[in-house]
Design an enzyme around this catalytic site. Structure first.
Site, mmCIF file in Angstrom:
data_model
loop_
_atom_site.group_PDB
_atom_site.id
_atom_site.type_symbol
_atom_site.label_atom_id
_atom_site.label_comp_id
_atom_site.label_asym_id
_atom_site.label_seq_id
_atom_site.Cartn_x
_atom_site.Cartn_y
_atom_site.Cartn_z
ATOM 1 N N THR A 1 40.246 37.725 45.931
ATOM 2 C CA THR A 1 41.449 36.858 45.726
ATOM 3 C C THR A 1 42.016 37.103 44.541
ATOM 4 O O THR A 1 43.173 37.418 44.273
ATOM 5 C CB THR A 1 41.182 35.646 46.427
ATOM 6 O OG1 THR A 1 40.492 35.364 47.545
ATOM 7 C CG2 THR A 1 42.196 34.916 46.121
ATOM 8 N N SER B 1 40.556 28.573 44.222
ATOM 9 C CA SER B 1 40.740 30.029 44.711
ATOM 10 C C SER B 1 39.343 30.849 44.841
ATOM 11 O O SER B 1 38.700 30.672 44.003
ATOM 12 C CB SER B 1 41.771 30.864 43.734
ATOM 13 O OG SER B 1 41.834 32.128 43.872
ATOM 14 N N ASP B 2 39.218 31.411 45.876
ATOM 15 C CA ASP B 2 38.032 32.252 45.715
ATOM 16 C C ASP B 2 38.008 33.268 44.972
ATOM 17 O O ASP B 2 39.288 33.975 44.712
ATOM 18 C CB ASP B 2 37.937 32.728 47.397
ATOM 19 C CG ASP B 2 36.630 33.561 47.590
ATOM 20 O OD1 ASP B 2 35.638 33.202 47.074
ATOM 21 O OD2 ASP B 2 36.440 34.747 48.016
ATOM 22 N N LYS B 3 37.077 33.881 44.351
ATOM 23 C CA LYS B 3 37.280 34.887 43.406
ATOM 24 C C LYS B 3 37.244 36.273 43.575
ATOM 25 O O LYS B 3 38.286 37.051 43.717
ATOM 26 C CB LYS B 3 36.152 34.899 41.959
ATOM 27 C CG LYS B 3 36.038 35.903 41.074
ATOM 28 C CD LYS B 3 34.932 35.893 40.429
ATOM 29 C CE LYS B 3 33.815 36.472 41.076
ATOM 30 N NZ LYS B 3 33.808 37.935 41.311
ATOM 31 N N THR B 4 36.228 36.679 44.430
ATOM 32 C CA THR B 4 36.130 37.921 45.026
ATOM 33 C C THR B 4 37.297 38.412 46.139
ATOM 34 O O THR B 4 37.110 37.611 47.159
ATOM 35 C CB THR B 4 34.587 38.283 45.596
ATOM 36 O OG1 THR B 4 33.763 37.798 44.791
ATOM 37 C CG2 THR B 4 34.352 39.666 46.035
#
Length: 856
Positions: free
Chosen positions: A306, A301-304
């Site tokens: 998401t 999972s991408d952080k920013t």
């Protein structure tokens, strides 16, 4: 000559022409396969070959009705698949459209506007606020700076400051400033171009597990059909039977063996699942992604944007000298400009609104504002408040601290807090003020900011873990930020630097710089406090880290790929990643036989979204990310993904039960017919009966798309061995039931051939749909979940229709009457229970054997 460029030289037209010939235009030239070639590929492969051979045999045998039906199924399957691929290919075209169309360039001693595609390396251009960088650039003005938004490219949460000598990437947005720049890379050589190249590569390599499964089933049935036909033709040749009749029956056998409707049934099943997902706010752009989602065991999972909100929020502030939080934010707001809508200043004004401080703020009379610049690292503002002139500064805490009058003990406390904020990856602002007559500032406190998790992220990740899915955080931010967010969301704190994973570790160099800097500082300042010492050491280490990031010294030891894969599997997340790194992570996990999901929202995520088995674009994603993704979420957060996983596993179970049913029925019919012909010179059913059976079996079986199924708690994927073993044993059980009936009707009762064929037709039509109730669950047929009314109604109706056809004949076959018809229902039901026992025995034996072999 222009004053701005009197010390810089632009290119001449001749130099531009030479570079254009060498580098080509500043555009993305991706060779696209023609639509007719892509369409042709849909008619090339094991199952298309089988269908096409059956169509040809039908035509030459003058079975035109069969020919038309088979061709319709062939073209429907081909065009549905072609349409899905065409949608996926739009990822590259969306990325191409992102390049800027014009640029201001200095050539032939004057400024001119040219199309961005005509830019070449070494061109001198000007970029200013509002521009989109038309190529990779190196900034030239040493005294100026730009504020650049590269979030869609690199995943960085906030706009970054770029000074002379630094680079910015193509398609970065200039938020503030104006500078001259030299073009360094154009077209496919840009950072952005390489992203497109990775998307194209992923598109080329992509083949879903669903496609592989259909291919394997096709190969199995082709091999079985060829062997059976060769046996029949060989035996017939030695018996001097008519070759034309043998070929016609080979046609019948081929039609019975080919899963003509299999792609259509599976496609409809996935389409129904996609419609359900759409109601849950997840739009499916590639149908086979539903099957991939069911088997997904790792979600990167991408952080920013998401896992987090992609907006700065306030954490617990730090204050000195008895100042309150309200006073801290009041002074911070005075040193900010609300109209600028700076993402760092927005939460400060939100605090002012929430705590009703606007009146106090507006009572201050504005005098002067000096904006932030990367050299001074602070903002200054001057106000008149109650006849007093007050200067406020806001900026880097170390800078604000150096300008403040503060005791040694208080200074130590501030430096310790700066260190603690840094460990969490917070963006921290120091705030101080002074009256006009004061020489030094009074330090008020620090404002810590961070991008917080979404409200539903923690619960969504917990549910994902409960579904047997490992979640890994992937971000362009630094390790401290990733670790802090990861710890809040309970993902784990084992965050790896991507350079370490790729065998480009800087740990040894950073450790050495830490030791040396600590020693030097102690020698130079023996009485320094521990807090200040740690702060200075960390500053040095961060500076060394930045320099190593751009130029790693040679001689670094490379890791073996197996070691890299092991590290990636065990890590909870990865920091400081670029698009090619995300692609690399997905690729390495796939090599370890994981089914990988990837979420993202930016252009930088597009290659990994396309490469992943299931790419998921979150809400508010860029067009490029949406086009590259298999599933597009239309509401924020990850919770919808958990719902999508459950629905995908329901859809997968439906597809699996149909596939086992289809293979078992094919084996049952082709094996029985071949053995009957070879051993007893008896044709159990006619060609016309085969066609009617195919229609009665396959059309109502589409209702499997609406069946109730058990939701598995772990990822599920195609186990071809289990699939073929189970379907083969069910097929063999069906052959036994048919031969027992054959022995009874022919040997014991000595019934006429035409009547026996009609009896077999009734038996096959009733027993055929019974198999779907055997395969729809891995437990006893009478246990929950019960069949849906749609499936039961469709299959029961087709059994009734088939029975009525057998009872009355209607000129299609010899009528059998109701006594034989009811007898076939009773016979089929008895064998249905036996088949369920066979299913349970096979699954129990196979799964125990698999379990023991995997633990030895």
């Amino acid at each position: 000559m222009n004053k701005e460029t009197d010390t810089l030289k632009g290119l001449t037209s001749q130099e531009v022409q030479e570079k254009l010939e060498h580098y080509g235009y500043n555009q993305l030239n991706e060779k696209e396969e023609s639509w007719y070639k892509r369409l042709f590929k849909r008619f090339w492969g094991p199952i298309p070959w089988m269908i096409e051979i059956a169509a040809l045999l039908s035509y030459f045998a003058h079975k035109y009705e069969d020919f038309i039906i088979i061709m319709i199924l062939l073209f429907v399957n081909a065009f549905v698949d072609f349409f899905q691929e065409s949608k996926a290919l739009s990822a590259i075209s969306v990325l191409k459209q992102k390049l800027q169309h014009h640029a201001l360039v200095f050539r032939d001693d004057h400024w001119q506007t040219v199309e961005a595609k005509e830019l070449v390396p070494d061109d001198l251009i000007k970029v200013k606020i509002g521009d989109i960088a038309p190529a990779d650039l190196k900034l030239l003005d040493n005294e100026e700076f730009l504020l650049v938004d590269q979030s869609a490219l690199t995943g960085e949460s906030l706009p970054v400051t770029k000074k002379g000598g630094e680079e910015i990437y193509a398609n970065a947005v200039i938020k503030q400033g104006e500078m001259l720049a030299r073009v360094t890379n154009t077209g496919s050589n840009t950072y952005f171009g390489k992203t497109v190249g990775l998307v194209a590569k992923a598109q080329h390599e992509q083949k879903s597990h669903f496609q592989k499964m259909v291919l394997n089933v096709g190969n199995f049935l082709i091999a079985l059909t060829i062997v059976m036909i060769l046996v029949i033709l060989g035996v017939g040749y030695f018996r001097d039977e008519s070759m034309s009749e043998l070929l016609i029956f080979s046609l019948v056998l081929t039609i019975s063996a080919i899963p003509v409707a299999m792609p259509a049934v599976l496609t409809v099943t996935m389409a129904v699942g996609a419609r359900v997902l759409a109601k849950k706010k997840a739009i499916v752009s590639r149908l086979s992604a539903i099957e991939e989602l069911a088997g997904m065991d790792i979600l990167c999972s991408d952080k920013t944007g998401t896992l987090t909100k992609n907006e700065m929020s306030l954490s617990q502030p730090f204050t000195l000298h008895g100042f309150t939080a309200n006073e801290l934010y009041y002074y911070a707001a005075l040193a900010s400009i609300k109209e600028n809508e700076d993402p760092i200043e927005k939460p400060i004004f939100a605090y002012i609104d929430d705590h009703h401080l606007n009146d106090k703020l507006y009572n201050a009379e504005f005098i002067k504002h000096i904006p932030f610049d990367p050299v001074r690292k602070r903002i200054e503002a001057t106000y008149k408040i109650d006849d007093n002139t007050i200067n406020i500064i806001k900026g880097a805490p170390q800078v604000i601290l150096s300008l403040s009058d503060i005791s040694g003990h208080a200074r130590d406390a501030v430096e310790e807090q700066i260190h603690q904020y840094a460990l969490k990856g917070f963006r921290t602002l120091g705030v101080a003020f002074k009256n006009n007559e004061d020489e030094k500032y009074t330090f008020v406190g620090m404002v810590p900011l961070y991008d917080p998790p979404r409200d539903d992220s923690l619960d969504a990740i917990a549910q994902a873990l409960d579904q047997g899915i490992t979640v890994k955080i992937v971000t362009g931010d630094n390790i401290a930020v990733a670790q802090y967010i990861s710890s809040i969301l309970r993902i784990g704190e084992d965050i790896e630097n991507i350079r370490d994973l790729k065998g480009e570790s800087t740990k040894e160099y950073l450790y050495l710089s830490e030791l040396l800097s600590r020693s030097f500082i102690k020698v130079l300042e023996p009485k320094i406090s521990n807090a200040k010492l740690e702060h200075l050491v960390q500053t040095v280490v961060n500076d060394v880290k930045d320099q190593l990031h751009h130029q790693l010294p040679a001689g670094t030891v490379q890791k073996h790929e197996s070691e890299i894969i092991s590290l990636i599997e065990s890590a909870n997340g990865f920091a400081e990643v670029f698009p090619e790194d995300k692609y690399f992570i997905v690729e390495e996990l796939q090599k370890a036989n994981h089914i990988v999901g990837m979420t993202g929202d930016g252009v930088n995520d597009a290659p990994a979204l396309k490469k992943a088995d299931c790419g998921i674009a979150v809400s508010n994603a860029t067009d490029a990310a949406r086009a590259a993704a298999d599933i597009v979420l239309t509401v924020p957060g990850l919770s919808v993904i958990v719902d999508a996983i459950k629905q995908a596993r329901i859809t997968f179970e439906r597809m699996k039960s149909y596939t086992i049913f289809r293979i078992a029925e094919t084996i049952r019919i082709i094996l029985f017919m071949t053995l009957a012909i070879v051993a007893f010179q008896f044709y159990p059913v006619t060609a016309l009966m085969i066609i009617v059976l195919a229609l009665l079996n396959d059309i109502p079986i589409l209702a499997i798309a609406y069946d109730n199924t058990k939701i598995q708690k772990k990822p599920i994927r195609w186990d071809m061995k289990e699939l073929l073993v189970l379907s083969s044993w069910l097929g063999i059980a069906g052959v036994l039931s048919s031969f027992l009936l054959f022995w009874y009707t022919v040997t014991v009762l000595k019934l006429p051939l035409e009547l026996v064929q009609s009896i077999f037709f009734a038996k096959l039509v009733v027993a055929g749909h019974g198999t779907i109730y055997n395969t729809r669950t891995d437990t006893w047929f009478f246990k929950k979940p019960y069949p849906s009314l749609t499936l039961f109604g469709a299959t029961f109706l087709s059994r009734i229709v088939g029975t009525i056809i057998a009872v009355y004949g209607f000129g299609l076959m010899e009528p059998i009457g109701w006594e034989w018809a009811l007898g076939m229902w009773a016979y089929a039901m008895a064998w249905f229970v036996f088949n369920d026992m066979v299913k349970l025995s096979v699954l129990d034996f196979y799964r125990k054997k698999t379990f023991h072999s995997s633990h030895t």
